[in-house]
Design a protein around this motif. Structure first.
Motif, mmCIF file in Angstrom:
data_model
loop_
_atom_site.group_PDB
_atom_site.id
_atom_site.type_symbol
_atom_site.label_atom_id
_atom_site.label_comp_id
_atom_site.label_asym_id
_atom_site.label_seq_id
_atom_site.Cartn_x
_atom_site.Cartn_y
_atom_site.Cartn_z
ATOM 1 N N LYS A 136 0.903 -1.142 0.059
ATOM 2 C CA LYS A 136 -0.006 0.069 -0.065
ATOM 3 C C LYS A 136 1.037 1.198 -0.097
ATOM 4 N N LEU A 137 1.876 1.110 0.776
ATOM 5 C CA LEU A 137 2.834 2.324 0.930
ATOM 6 C C LEU A 137 3.505 2.608 -0.551
ATOM 7 N N LEU A 138 3.728 1.682 -1.234
ATOM 8 C CA LEU A 138 4.612 1.946 -2.547
ATOM 9 C C LEU A 138 3.546 2.034 -3.638
ATOM 10 N N GLY A 139 2.280 2.010 -3.409
ATOM 11 C CA GLY A 139 1.274 2.069 -4.616
ATOM 12 C C GLY A 139 1.125 1.022 -5.380
ATOM 13 N N SER A 140 -0.074 0.880 -6.139
ATOM 14 C CA SER A 140 -0.246 -0.206 -6.945
ATOM 15 C C SER A 140 0.195 0.087 -8.442
ATOM 16 N N THR A 141 0.348 -0.800 -9.213
ATOM 17 C CA THR A 141 0.661 -0.793 -10.589
ATOM 18 C C THR A 141 0.009 0.471 -11.238
ATOM 19 N N THR A 142 -1.277 0.327 -11.095
ATOM 20 C CA THR A 142 -2.377 1.512 -11.722
ATOM 21 C C THR A 142 -1.786 2.599 -11.383
ATOM 22 N N GLU A 143 -1.520 2.896 -10.043
ATOM 23 C CA GLU A 143 -1.114 4.243 -9.672
ATOM 24 C C GLU A 143 0.262 4.604 -10.292
ATOM 25 N N HIS A 144 1.235 3.529 -10.593
ATOM 26 C CA HIS A 144 2.623 4.140 -10.761
ATOM 27 C C HIS A 144 2.421 4.132 -12.509
ATOM 28 N N VAL A 145 1.662 3.708 -13.129
ATOM 29 C CA VAL A 145 1.381 3.652 -14.632
ATOM 30 C C VAL A 145 1.073 5.256 -14.883
ATOM 31 N N LEU A 146 0.179 5.536 -14.093
ATOM 32 C CA LEU A 146 -0.609 7.256 -14.273
ATOM 33 C C LEU A 146 0.584 7.976 -14.448
ATOM 34 N N TYR A 147 1.755 7.988 -13.944
ATOM 35 C CA TYR A 147 2.705 9.002 -14.121
ATOM 36 C C TYR A 147 4.144 8.542 -15.148
ATOM 37 N N LYS A 148 3.766 7.248 -15.774
ATOM 38 C CA LYS A 148 4.990 6.880 -16.881
ATOM 39 C C LYS A 148 4.155 6.643 -18.179
ATOM 40 N N VAL A 149 2.759 6.452 -18.121
ATOM 41 C CA VAL A 149 2.172 5.985 -19.658
ATOM 42 C C VAL A 149 1.775 7.125 -20.150
ATOM 43 N N PRO A 150 2.102 7.615 -21.307
ATOM 44 C CA PRO A 150 1.656 8.809 -22.017
ATOM 45 C C PRO A 150 0.148 8.483 -22.559
ATOM 46 N N CYS A 151 -0.625 7.854 -21.948
ATOM 47 C CA CYS A 151 -1.965 7.538 -22.293
ATOM 48 C C CYS A 151 -2.964 7.689 -21.348
ATOM 49 N N ASN A 152 -4.290 7.446 -21.346
ATOM 50 C CA ASN A 152 -5.329 7.367 -20.435
ATOM 51 C C ASN A 152 -5.421 6.103 -19.640
ATOM 52 N N VAL A 153 -5.806 6.155 -18.426
ATOM 53 C CA VAL A 153 -6.047 4.978 -17.831
ATOM 54 C C VAL A 153 -7.619 4.845 -17.426
ATOM 55 N N LEU A 154 -8.049 3.768 -17.401
ATOM 56 C CA LEU A 154 -9.604 3.474 -16.561
ATOM 57 C C LEU A 154 -9.212 2.387 -15.707
ATOM 58 N N ALA A 155 -9.521 2.722 -14.400
ATOM 59 C CA ALA A 155 -9.181 1.791 -13.397
ATOM 60 C C ALA A 155 -10.470 1.153 -12.863
ATOM 61 N N ILE A 156 -10.520 -0.209 -13.134
ATOM 62 C CA ILE A 156 -11.694 -1.015 -12.444
ATOM 63 C C ILE A 156 -11.437 -1.529 -11.275
ATOM 64 N N LYS A 157 -12.241 -1.552 -10.437
ATOM 65 C CA LYS A 157 -11.835 -1.649 -8.960
ATOM 66 C C LYS A 157 -11.772 -3.135 -8.612
ATOM 67 N N GLY A 158 -10.869 -3.460 -7.760
ATOM 68 C CA GLY A 158 -10.701 -4.738 -7.033
ATOM 69 C C GLY A 158 -10.903 -4.632 -5.754
ATOM 70 N N GLN A 159 -10.974 -5.605 -4.909
ATOM 71 C CA GLN A 159 -11.178 -5.489 -3.547
ATOM 72 C C GLN A 159 -9.730 -5.846 -2.888
ATOM 73 N N VAL A 160 -9.838 -5.764 -1.546
ATOM 74 C CA VAL A 160 -8.638 -5.549 -0.910
ATOM 75 C C VAL A 160 -8.089 -6.822 -0.658
ATOM 76 N N ASP A 161 -6.808 -6.703 -1.176
ATOM 77 C CA ASP A 161 -5.787 -7.936 -1.025
ATOM 78 C C ASP A 161 -5.132 -7.965 0.600
ATOM 79 N N GLN A 162 -5.248 -8.933 1.234
ATOM 80 C CA GLN A 162 -4.834 -9.196 2.657
ATOM 81 C C GLN A 162 -3.631 -9.381 2.834
ATOM 82 N N LEU A 163 -2.639 -9.330 1.825
ATOM 83 C CA LEU A 163 -1.299 -9.326 2.048
ATOM 84 C C LEU A 163 -0.621 -8.494 3.062
ATOM 85 N N GLY A 164 0.347 -8.744 3.975
ATOM 86 C CA GLY A 164 0.815 -8.011 4.982
ATOM 87 C C GLY A 164 2.068 -7.280 4.041
#
Length: 302
Positions: A274-302
């Motif tokens: 969670k601290l590092l952010g998801s792939t979707t979040e990081h892609v927002l700043y690297k991809v010269p394109c538009n993103v549509l984020a579909i919701k997933g549920q919470v992953d319980q990994l610690g």
């Protein structure tokens, strides 16, 4: 019935045409959806100076209301049903999420707001918060080559099924197929195979890679990808199984193709992920394109 019945555009207070505004109007016109546009003005209190400047806030609100009224009149001339409002808020994110709860839109649309790398270390940008916390799909727009997307890319993840919602890829593909159909766009399927993630856990040695293990994983994932693409009737020339980290793969793909929008899944995680952010979040700043984020549920990994 159209995939979209109500669209919610979050506009900035700069009172100008933006890629997100152009995309929202085009989608509303193509799908017959009702469009609601809201400008959120942050009520900043710096050393208590702003709190007493009621006249300044009123002027800012009035100027935005006038701009929105003029824009709405032009939009209605294109056959789109549109409503507008200007909101003054101390907590913009909280106000946006309340609007989403009240409006129940099918899609939230917003321009990408780029933050410096240093600032992102200390402050999570509004875009990231929306991807994480908004209960509906979020379309973040950085540029539009055409008002309606012409190439829609479903970015699926087959590498960690035990960490994800089993139907997330299905929902990504369904959203991509519907958008492609309604916009008369090409549908592409993309998977980024990251060799750095092909390791197994050993209790005594931590994460290790066995000889040939990466190649075996690659073959298995490629086979699964081909099966998925065939089941979705995506032609071979629109199937893309590419080696590399997801952010780099999508950035390169966007730069060398006509991709208009990547449709991705956002799966929340706890702890370090969670601290590092998801792939979707990081892609927002690297991809010269538009993103549509579909919701997933919470992953319980610690």
């Amino acid at each position: 019935m159209s995939q979209y019945q109500r669209l919610f555009l979050i506009a900035g207070p700069a009172m100008r045409h933006t890629p997100a505004l152009e995309r929202a109007v085009a989608l509303a016109k193509a799908t017959g959806a009702v469009l609601h546009i809201a400008v959120f003005i942050e009520d900043v209190d710096i050393l208590g100076l702003m709190s007493g400047n009621k006249k300044f806030r009123e002027i800012c609100q009035q100027e935005n209301q006038k701009w929105l009224q003029d824009e709405a009149q032009l939009i209605r001339g294109n056959g789109v049903t549109v409503t507008t409002e200007v909101v003054l808020a101390r907590d913009v994110l909280k106000e946006i999420l309340q609007h989403v709860k009240d409006l129940q839109p099918d899609l939230v649309i917003k321009d990408v707001h780029h933050e410096s790398t240093l600032k992102r270390v200390f402050v999570t940008p509004l875009d990231w918060h929306l991807v994480r916390d908004c209960p509906v799909a979020v379309h973040l727009v950085s540029e539009v080559r055409c008002p309606l997307p012409r190439v829609v890319v479903a970015a699926v993840d087959l590498s960690h099924p035990e960490h994800q919602i089993t139907d997330l890829n299905d929902r990504i593909i369904l959203a991509a197929k519907r958008m492609a159909s309604q916009c008369n766009a090409e549908l592409h399927l993309l998977h980024a195979f990251d060799p750095s993630q092909t390791h197994i856990s050993d209790a005594g040695a931590g994460a290790v890679t066995m000889p040939g293990f990466s190649a075996d994983v690659r073959r298995a994932l490629h086979k699964s990808f081909n099966t998925l693409a065939d089941s979705c009737h995506v032609p071979s020339e629109r199937q893309h199984f590419i080696e590399g980290s997801p952010a780099k793969v999508m950035s390169d793909f966007a730069a060398h193709s006509r991709a208009d929008v990547f449709i991705m899944g956002d799966t929340h995680r706890k702890g370090l992920h969670k601290l590092l952010g998801s792939t979707t979040e990081h892609v927002l700043y690297k991809v010269p394109c538009n993103v549509l984020a579909i919701k997933g549920q919470v992953d319980q990994l610690g």
